[in-house]
Structure formats: structure tokens, C-alpha cells
Design a protein around this motif. Structure first.
Motif, PDB file in Angstrom:
ATOM      1  N   ASP A  25       0.834  -1.203   0.000  1.00 53.50           N
ATOM      2  CA  ASP A  25       0.000   0.000   0.000  1.00 53.50           C
ATOM      3  C   ASP A  25       0.868   1.252   0.000  1.00 53.50           C
ATOM      4  OD1 ASP A  25      -2.469  -1.346   0.117  1.00 53.50           O
ATOM      5  OD2 ASP A  25      -2.294  -1.575   2.301  1.00 53.50           O
ATOM      6  N   ALA A  26       0.407   2.279  -0.690  1.00 48.37           N
ATOM      7  CA  ALA A  26       1.090   3.573  -0.675  1.00 48.37           C
ATOM      8  C   ALA A  26       0.814   4.261   0.662  1.00 48.37           C
ATOM      9  CB  ALA A  26       0.613   4.443  -1.824  1.00 48.37           C
ATOM     10  N   ILE A  27       1.878   4.687   1.348  1.00 48.33           N
ATOM     11  CA  ILE A  27       1.700   5.412   2.608  1.00 48.33           C
ATOM     12  C   ILE A  27       1.994   6.898   2.445  1.00 48.33           C
ATOM     13  CG2 ILE A  27       2.182   3.360   3.990  1.00 48.33           C
ATOM     14  CD1 ILE A  27       4.959   4.553   4.601  1.00 48.33           C
ATOM     15  N   LEU A  28       2.681   7.283   1.367  1.00 43.95           N
ATOM     16  CA  LEU A  28       2.966   8.691   1.086  1.00 43.95           C
ATOM     17  C   LEU A  28       3.208   8.846  -0.397  1.00 43.95           C
ATOM     18  CD1 LEU A  28       5.138  11.284   2.845  1.00 43.95           C
ATOM     19  CD2 LEU A  28       5.977  10.487   0.640  1.00 43.95           C
ATOM     20  N   CYS A  29       2.739   9.937  -0.961  1.00 46.71           N
ATOM     21  CA  CYS A  29       3.127  10.302  -2.326  1.00 46.71           C
ATOM     22  C   CYS A  29       3.723  11.705  -2.276  1.00 46.71           C
ATOM     23  CB  CYS A  29       1.964  10.223  -3.307  1.00 46.71           C
ATOM     24  SG  CYS A  29       0.605  11.357  -2.977  1.00 46.71           S
ATOM     25  N   LEU A  30       4.820  11.894  -2.981  1.00 45.01           N
ATOM     26  CA  LEU A  30       5.555  13.158  -2.950  1.00 45.01           C
ATOM     27  C   LEU A  30       5.994  13.528  -4.346  1.00 45.01           C
ATOM     28  CD1 LEU A  30       8.283  14.310  -0.492  1.00 45.01           C
ATOM     29  CD2 LEU A  30       8.910  14.061  -2.895  1.00 45.01           C
ATOM     30  N   GLU A  31       5.779  14.761  -4.727  1.00 45.29           N
ATOM     31  CA  GLU A  31       6.338  15.299  -5.967  1.00 45.29           C
ATOM     32  C   GLU A  31       7.349  16.367  -5.604  1.00 45.29           C
ATOM     33  OE1 GLU A  31       3.633  16.380  -9.037  1.00 45.29           O
ATOM     34  OE2 GLU A  31       2.632  14.430  -9.048  1.00 45.29           O
ATOM     35  N   SER A  32       8.486  16.343  -6.271  1.00 49.06           N
ATOM     36  CA  SER A  32       9.546  17.297  -5.982  1.00 49.06           C
ATOM     37  C   SER A  32      10.112  17.843  -7.278  1.00 49.06           C
ATOM     38  CB  SER A  32      10.655  16.643  -5.151  1.00 49.06           C
ATOM     39  OG  SER A  32      11.173  15.515  -5.828  1.00 49.06           O
ATOM     40  N   SER A  33      10.643  19.047  -7.179  1.00 45.36           N
ATOM     41  CA  SER A  33      11.250  19.706  -8.325  1.00 45.36           C
ATOM     42  C   SER A  33      12.671  20.100  -7.971  1.00 45.36           C
ATOM     43  CB  SER A  33      10.434  20.947  -8.718  1.00 45.36           C
ATOM     44  OG  SER A  33      10.977  21.576  -9.865  1.00 45.36           O
ATOM     45  N   PHE A  34      13.588  19.853  -8.897  1.00 40.83           N
ATOM     46  CA  PHE A  34      15.003  20.164  -8.716  1.00 40.83           C
ATOM     47  C   PHE A  34      15.409  21.198  -9.755  1.00 40.83           C
ATOM     48  CE2 PHE A  34      14.302  16.163  -6.779  1.00 40.83           C
ATOM     49  CZ  PHE A  34      15.303  15.918  -5.858  1.00 40.83           C
ATOM     50  N   THR A  35      16.314  22.096  -9.385  1.00 41.43           N
ATOM     51  CA  THR A  35      16.755  23.126 -10.319  1.00 41.43           C
ATOM     52  C   THR A  35      18.273  23.138 -10.413  1.00 41.43           C
ATOM     53  OG1 THR A  35      16.697  25.498 -10.841  1.00 41.43           O
ATOM     54  CG2 THR A  35      16.768  24.908  -8.514  1.00 41.43           C
ATOM     55  N   ALA A  36      18.754  23.433 -11.621  1.00 43.23           N
ATOM     56  CA  ALA A  36      20.180  23.567 -11.866  1.00 43.23           C
ATOM     57  C   ALA A  36      20.574  25.028 -12.058  1.00 43.23           C
ATOM     58  CB  ALA A  36      20.577  22.753 -13.101  1.00 43.23           C
ATOM     59  N   ASP A  37      19.670  25.986 -11.720  1.00 42.07           N
ATOM     60  CA  ASP A  37      19.959  27.392 -12.018  1.00 42.07           C
ATOM     61  C   ASP A  37      20.988  28.011 -11.071  1.00 42.07           C
ATOM     62  OD1 ASP A  37      18.506  27.910  -9.681  1.00 42.07           O
ATOM     63  OD2 ASP A  37      16.699  28.493 -10.740  1.00 42.07           O
ATOM     64  N   GLY A  38      21.210  27.414  -9.906  1.00 39.44           N
ATOM     65  CA  GLY A  38      22.255  27.906  -9.012  1.00 39.44           C
ATOM     66  C   GLY A  38      21.956  29.226  -8.342  1.00 39.44           C
ATOM     67  N   THR A  39      20.727  29.697  -8.402  1.00 40.92           N
ATOM     68  CA  THR A  39      20.397  30.992  -7.817  1.00 40.92           C
ATOM     69  C   THR A  39      20.031  30.846  -6.341  1.00 40.92           C
ATOM     70  OG1 THR A  39      18.056  30.806  -8.428  1.00 40.92           O
ATOM     71  CG2 THR A  39      19.545  31.825 -10.023  1.00 40.92           C
ATOM     72  N   VAL A  40      19.990  31.967  -5.631  1.00 42.24           N
ATOM     73  CA  VAL A  40      19.550  32.011  -4.246  1.00 42.24           C
ATOM     74  C   VAL A  40      18.438  33.047  -4.133  1.00 42.24           C
ATOM     75  CG1 VAL A  40      21.758  31.276  -3.292  1.00 42.24           C
ATOM     76  CG2 VAL A  40      21.320  33.713  -3.636  1.00 42.24           C
ATOM     77  N   THR A  41      17.789  33.078  -2.979  1.00 35.52           N
ATOM     78  CA  THR A  41      16.688  34.008  -2.736  1.00 35.52           C
ATOM     79  C   THR A  41      17.193  35.155  -1.869  1.00 35.52           C
ATOM     80  OG1 THR A  41      15.093  32.207  -2.847  1.00 35.52           O
ATOM     81  CG2 THR A  41      14.368  34.245  -1.784  1.00 35.52           C
ATOM     82  N   ALA A  42      16.936  36.403  -2.323  1.00 35.61           N
ATOM     83  CA  ALA A  42      17.450  37.566  -1.612  1.00 35.61           C
ATOM     84  C   ALA A  42      16.363  38.386  -0.933  1.00 35.61           C
ATOM     85  CB  ALA A  42      18.235  38.464  -2.576  1.00 35.61           C
TER      86      ALA A  42
END
Length: 291
Positions: A107-124
Motif C-alpha cells: 500500500d502507498a503510505i505517502l506520495c511526494l512530488e519534488s522539483s530540482f533546479t540547476a539554475d544555481g540561484t539564491v533568494t534575496a
């Protein structure tokens, strides 16, 4: 009122906890996490979400996770391993997206979608963290949950301190903003930091729904338990896991059965590391009891 104790939390062997985030490679896009204890207990949701993100990360090169969205479908059982099946939804130049299903007993106990980025930026640009005492001036928190023999306590990975100088008598400590620090960061050197942050993010967040508010001036003393329904995260800047992280939390909406909680994780300098949102189910004895 309790005062600020001296010293740090006692040292603990955290190798078993970090080891949960190192998964066995079974087949292409399929990984397995080991059982946690010999006795049947409910799995810590932050562990399963962090393992799912780690499984997704095994299939991605040259990119870091910037978001995840998960649903907790069924309670996991600590006495059995969990299998993580990864689907490669997108292989873009900048973005790579994965869907992970955590499976136990078919049985599925968790489903997760994730996104990965190669842009190398940060949040300011982001709001400043709340003004709280430095962690050195805050009381040490000792979690007193009961554990079965051999069961892993997620709190043992971290030192934890409520972000206050004194704890009022009767206060629900886990509903407060908290400082956290990994006890031995060398144990996690081969783990993507975002997986460790995900593991941390489920600690104390649901309890924020029990804070006093206009509808519940005395908090929620009738609530006997909380169950996480879903969990979303956005990763903004790299984290230094060797130093203290502030987990600031709010409850944007709270009702008799469900509560929405949100949090931001900052480093000591006030840099935003991650944002978190979670809806939880409240369990009570009386009218409107959740099932």
C-alpha cells in the motif's frame, strides 16, 4: 516559570537516524529504507518525506531540490521497511521533476512530488525573521516522548531550544518558535541538506495549530493528538547544518477538525532557508471528534 538551564543536551549516537536517509538501491528508480524498530509503531512522517526526497535525489544529477509537495496517505509501520518508487516526470535543462511513492505492505503510505533546479540561484528578498533571543539565551528542551525498545527518536538528531528566555508554567513548548541544530553534522555529510531540513520540518509544526487565538483563547486543551495530512516545502537558500536554525511558525487557519500551519526556517543571520506549509487533523474527545 522555568529558567534557562546551563549546558547542552546530552550527546547521543545519531548514526542510526541519519542512516535512515541512506537508502538501498533495489532497481532502476526503486529504493528501500530499513525498518526502524522490532515493535510496531507509527513512523515519523518527517522521516518518510525526507526519505522520499532522498530517493528522488538519487535520480537527479547537477541540480538541487527547490520544492516538494507530499500527502500522507496511511500510517507507516516502524517494524517494516519502506520501498520508494521514483517516476521521472521531467528531464529539462534547468528543471527536473520527480514523483515518489512510498510503499509498505503493498500500500502507498505517502506520495511526494519534488522539483530540482540547476539554475544555481539564491533568494534575496523575504520578510525578516521574528525578533527572538539568541539560542544561547534560550532554555534547553528535552523531549519526553515514550519510545518502544529500539525505536528511533527523531528528536535525538537535534539540539532544540524554544525561542524564549523563560517558559511560562503550563505552556505547550512544541507550539512555540524553536531553535534547532544538528548534534553532529559530520554524520550527515553525504546526505543532501534539503533531506535533513525536511526531516526537521515536521517536528513541532502541527502543534502550532494548538496555539491560543481569537477562536480558542485558551489554546486547544481538548485535543489529544494530531495527524499530518499534507506537507509542502520550498527551499530558498543553502543551509549551514552546523549552526542553529530558527523555526518560526504560525497557524493561518484553525478549526474544530483541521488546522493549517505554516513555518519559515532561518539561519542565525536571518537568511531564509525554507518555507513550510502543512494541514493537520485534530483528534479530540467530544463533539466534532475527528476520525
Amino acid at each position: 516559570m522555568s529558567t534557562v538551564p546551563t549546558g547542552d543536551l546530552p550527546s547521543a549516537d545519531i548514526g542510526d537516524i541519519v542512516g535512515l536517509l541512506r537508502l538501498e538501491h533495489l532497481e532502476v528508480n526503486m529504493f528501500r529504507g530499513r525498518a526502524v524498530s522490532k515493535e510496531s509503531r507509527r513512523l515519523y512522517g518527517g522521516q518518510v518525506a525526507a526519505q522520499a526526497l532522498a530517493a528522488a535525489g538519487y535520480t537527479v544529477g547537477g541540480a538541487r531540490p527547490h520544492s516538494l509537495h507530499a500527502y500522507f496517505l496511511r500510517p507507516g509501520n516502524s517494524a517494516f521497511p519502506v520501498v520508494f518508487q521514483v517516476e521521472r516526470l521531467q528531464e529539462g535543462r534547468t528543471f527536473k521533476r520527480r514523483r515518489v511513492t512510498a510503499i509498505q505492505g503493498g500500500d502507498a503510505i505517502l506520495c511526494l512530488e519534488s522539483s530540482f533546479t540547476a539554475d544555481g540561484t539564491v533568494t534575496a528578498e523575504y520578510p525578516a525573521p521574528p525578533k527572538v533571543p539568541a539560542p544561547e539565551n534560550c532554555p534547553v528542551y528535552h523531549h519526553e516522548g515514550r519510545l518502544a525498545a529500539g525505536q528511533v527518536n527523531p528528536w535525538e538528531l537535534f539540539e532544540a531550544r524554544p525561542a524564549v528566555t523563560e517558559i511560562p508554567d503550563g505552556a505547550r513548548v512544541t507550539a512555540m518558535d524553536m531553535w534547532f541544530r544538528v548534534k553532529d553534522v559530520t554524520e550527515a555529510e553525504d546526505i543532501i541538506p534539503e533531506a535533513v531540513i525536511t526531516y526537521l520540518s515536521d517536528l513541532t509544526l502541527a502543534a502550532t495549530a494548538l496555539r491560543p487565538g481569537p477562536g480558542y483563547p485558551n489554546g486547544r486543551p481538548e485535543v489529544t493528538g494530531l495527524t499530518s495530512l499534507d506537507h509542502s516545502m520550498w527551499f530558498h537558500n543553502p543551509a549551514d547544518l552546523s549552526d542553529w536554525l530558527l523555526y518560526a511558525k504560525i497557524a493561518p487557519a484553525a478549526g474544530a477538525v483541521r488546522g493549517l500551519t505554516a513555518g519559515q526556517i532561518f539561519d542565525r543571520r536571518g537568511v531564509a532557508i525554507a518555507s513550510v506549509a502543512q494541514e493537520c487533523l485534530t483528534h479530540t474527545h467530544g463533539p466534532g471528534q475527528a476520525s
